[in-house]
Design an enzyme around this catalytic site. Structure first.
Site, PDB file in Angstrom:
ATOM      1  N   ASP A 130      60.198  69.401  48.571  1.00 45.32           N
ATOM      2  CA  ASP A 130      60.722  70.755  48.372  1.00 45.32           C
ATOM      3  C   ASP A 130      62.231  70.802  48.158  1.00 45.32           C
ATOM      4  O   ASP A 130      62.761  71.791  47.663  1.00 45.32           O
ATOM      5  CB  ASP A 130      60.447  71.585  49.637  1.00 45.32           C
ATOM      6  CG  ASP A 130      59.035  72.093  49.692  1.00 45.32           C
ATOM      7  OD1 ASP A 130      58.411  72.235  48.630  1.00 45.32           O
ATOM      8  OD2 ASP A 130      58.561  72.349  50.817  1.00 45.32           O
TER       9      ASP A 130
HETATM   10  O1  IFM Z   1      55.796  68.779  50.845  1.00 48.51           O
HETATM   11  C1  IFM Z   1      56.567  69.639  51.631  1.00 48.51           C
HETATM   12  C2  IFM Z   1      55.642  70.594  52.332  1.00 48.51           C
HETATM   13  O2  IFM Z   1      54.873  71.313  51.390  1.00 48.51           O
HETATM   14  C3  IFM Z   1      56.401  71.565  53.221  1.00 48.51           C
HETATM   15  N1  IFM Z   1      57.286  70.867  54.147  1.00 48.51           N
HETATM   16  C4  IFM Z   1      58.167  69.877  53.516  1.00 48.51           C
HETATM   17  C5  IFM Z   1      57.410  68.887  52.625  1.00 48.51           C
HETATM   18  C6  IFM Z   1      58.398  67.941  51.944  1.00 48.51           C
HETATM   19  O3  IFM Z   1      59.428  68.620  51.311  1.00 48.51           O
END
Ligand code: IFM
Length: 424
Positions: A130
């Site tokens: 993200d």
């Molecule tokens: O992949 C994401 C997840 O969807 C939400 N928490 C952080 C992860 C890595 O950025």
């Protein structure tokens, strides 16, 4: 740690979570898949989050979300044999409906159509990570991870379509997988590992050319999981993970940590070094390395990685969170709290670790036409015994390892008779 229901549940995370419980409550997984697919856009991409109460989605613009739907559906059908699900009509995010198969086809098409200057899928606002925010005014950021995910998604589509006797449709997905694999090996191999992305100005991210953020976990694990990496590159890339990212507390997401904020990279460079996506030990993708090690046949390493993040095997004075639950992240070696767990519970780790240990280390995994037994265990193990319920039968499986190998099944007996291969 998060407002949870206020923000909704992640489309990508919810699809991945099903991989961990589909063997227990397939009916619930089916319903969850229907709910998720109903928030997909007709163009193929998906809402980033959805609310399980209102069943409405929100936010758009991530490059990976829609592809996770293909894995959850594939694993659901492998577990249950319910191929009829593919013809079920499910709404899109508008008034229209399409069969589940059409939803999946559109998901692949979206990533095939939206590519950048290197022929790799555009990164959008972010992919699984993200905080790697590469999209800029040129809309040219590209994700190697999404390219690798696309390859595996296309392979899953092909296997599924062959099973339901649609070989002509399957051939198209074979072609997509082959073309994209070739592309990745041409533009993303860095000599000892796969680069992670290209930014909005087509500068490479996750390369030996970078000063910081030279190697990322995700594009190594997925290079092997997707079958993109030829054998020699697979071994090199996993050795690079061990050399640069592995610690006794788990595999670090990327190294070296970013010490400054870079607008071209986004949030990943905004966290303190060693925390969260900036070189924290993000637990969720650790199993991707375990699975990749199993594919490479290295059971000792796979189990070593498994234990490195396994809560009860950690010193509670260092981990400092509940000793029975995975964390989103453990502070990486660039942080003074190295080894300390952060944000326990808030993680997609459990499902993936279950996949890694049960389907790859123990190696018992459903396929469309049977149950595969393909363990990848530490050499010193004498063997093991496991019970697996699969489509209304319980398989009592004994594995003997007199030759002390990690991988490779030499013979299989079912009810006293030898069978060909290792699929029950
Ligand atoms: O992949 C994401 C997840 O969807 C939400 N928490 C952080 C992860 C890595 O950025």
């Amino acid at each position: 740690y998060e407002s949870g229901i206020g923000r909704g549940m992640g489309f990508r995370d919810s699809n991945q979570d099903t991989l961990g419980f589909v063997h227990m409550v397939p009916e619930k997984v089916k319903q969850r898949i229907i709910d998720l697919a109903s928030t997909q856009f007709e163009e193929g991409d998906a809402h980033h989050q959805y609310s399980p109460l209102t069943k409405k989605g929100r936010e758009r613009g991530y490059s990976d979300d829609h592809l996770w739907l293909i894995y959850s559906v594939a694993e659901y059908i492998k577990e249950t044999g319910d191929t009829g699900f593919l013809s079920e009509k499910i709404p899109y995010n508008n008034e229209k409906k399409g069969t589940l198969l059409e939803h999946l086809e559109k998901a692949v098409d979206y990533s095939v159509k939206n590519t950048g200057p290197h022929g790799l899928p555009l990164s959008g606002f972010a992919d699984w990570n993200d905080c790697l925010n590469l999209r800029g005014p040129n809309n040219k950021g590209e994700s190697v991870l999404v390219a690798q995910m696309l390859v595996l998604a296309a392979k899953e589509m092909s296997a599924l379509l062959k099973f339901v006797k649609e070989p002509n449709k399957a051939a198209r997905y074979d072609e997509i997988a082959e073309k994209m694999s070739k592309r990745i090996n041409e533009v993303a191999w860095d000599g000892a590992w796969y680069v992670r992305a290209y930014d909005d100005n087509s500068n490479v991210v996750g390369s030996k050319k970078n000063k910081e953020g030279r190697i990322f976990l995700e594009s190594q694990g997925w290079a092997v999981m997707s079958g993109v990496a030829p054998e020699e590159r697979a071994i090199k890339t996993l050795d690079s993970v061990e050399e640069h990212l592995a610690t006794e507390h788990g595999v670090i997401l990327q190294q070296p940590a970013y010490s400054d904020y870079h607008k071209s990279l986004g949030d990943v460079s905004s966290y303190p070094p060693g925390l969260k996506e900036n070189a924290g030990i993000f637990c969720h993708p650790n199993p991707w390395v375990m699975i990749a090690e199993c594919i490479a046949g290295r059971g000792d390493r796979a189990l070593w990685y498994y234990k490195a993040i396994l809560p009860p095997s950690k010193d509670p004075d260092v981990r400092r969170v509940e000793p029975y639950i995975y964390c989103q992240m453990v502070a990486g070696r660039d942080h003074p709290d190295f080894g300390e767990g952060k944000n326990s519970w808030l993680t997609g780790t459990s499902a993936w670790n279950f996949v890694a240990v049960s389907k790859y280390i123990i190696g018992i995994r459903p396929d469309y036409d049977g149950l595969v037994v393909d363990p990848c265990i530490p050499e010193k193990w004498e063997g093991f015994r496991a019970a697996r319920k699969f489509r209304n039968a319980v398989y009592d499986i004994s594995v003997d390892n007199p030759g002390h190998v990690s991988k490779g099944v030499s013979s299989v007996k079912v009810d006293g008779k030898f069978i060909e291969g290792n699929k029950l």
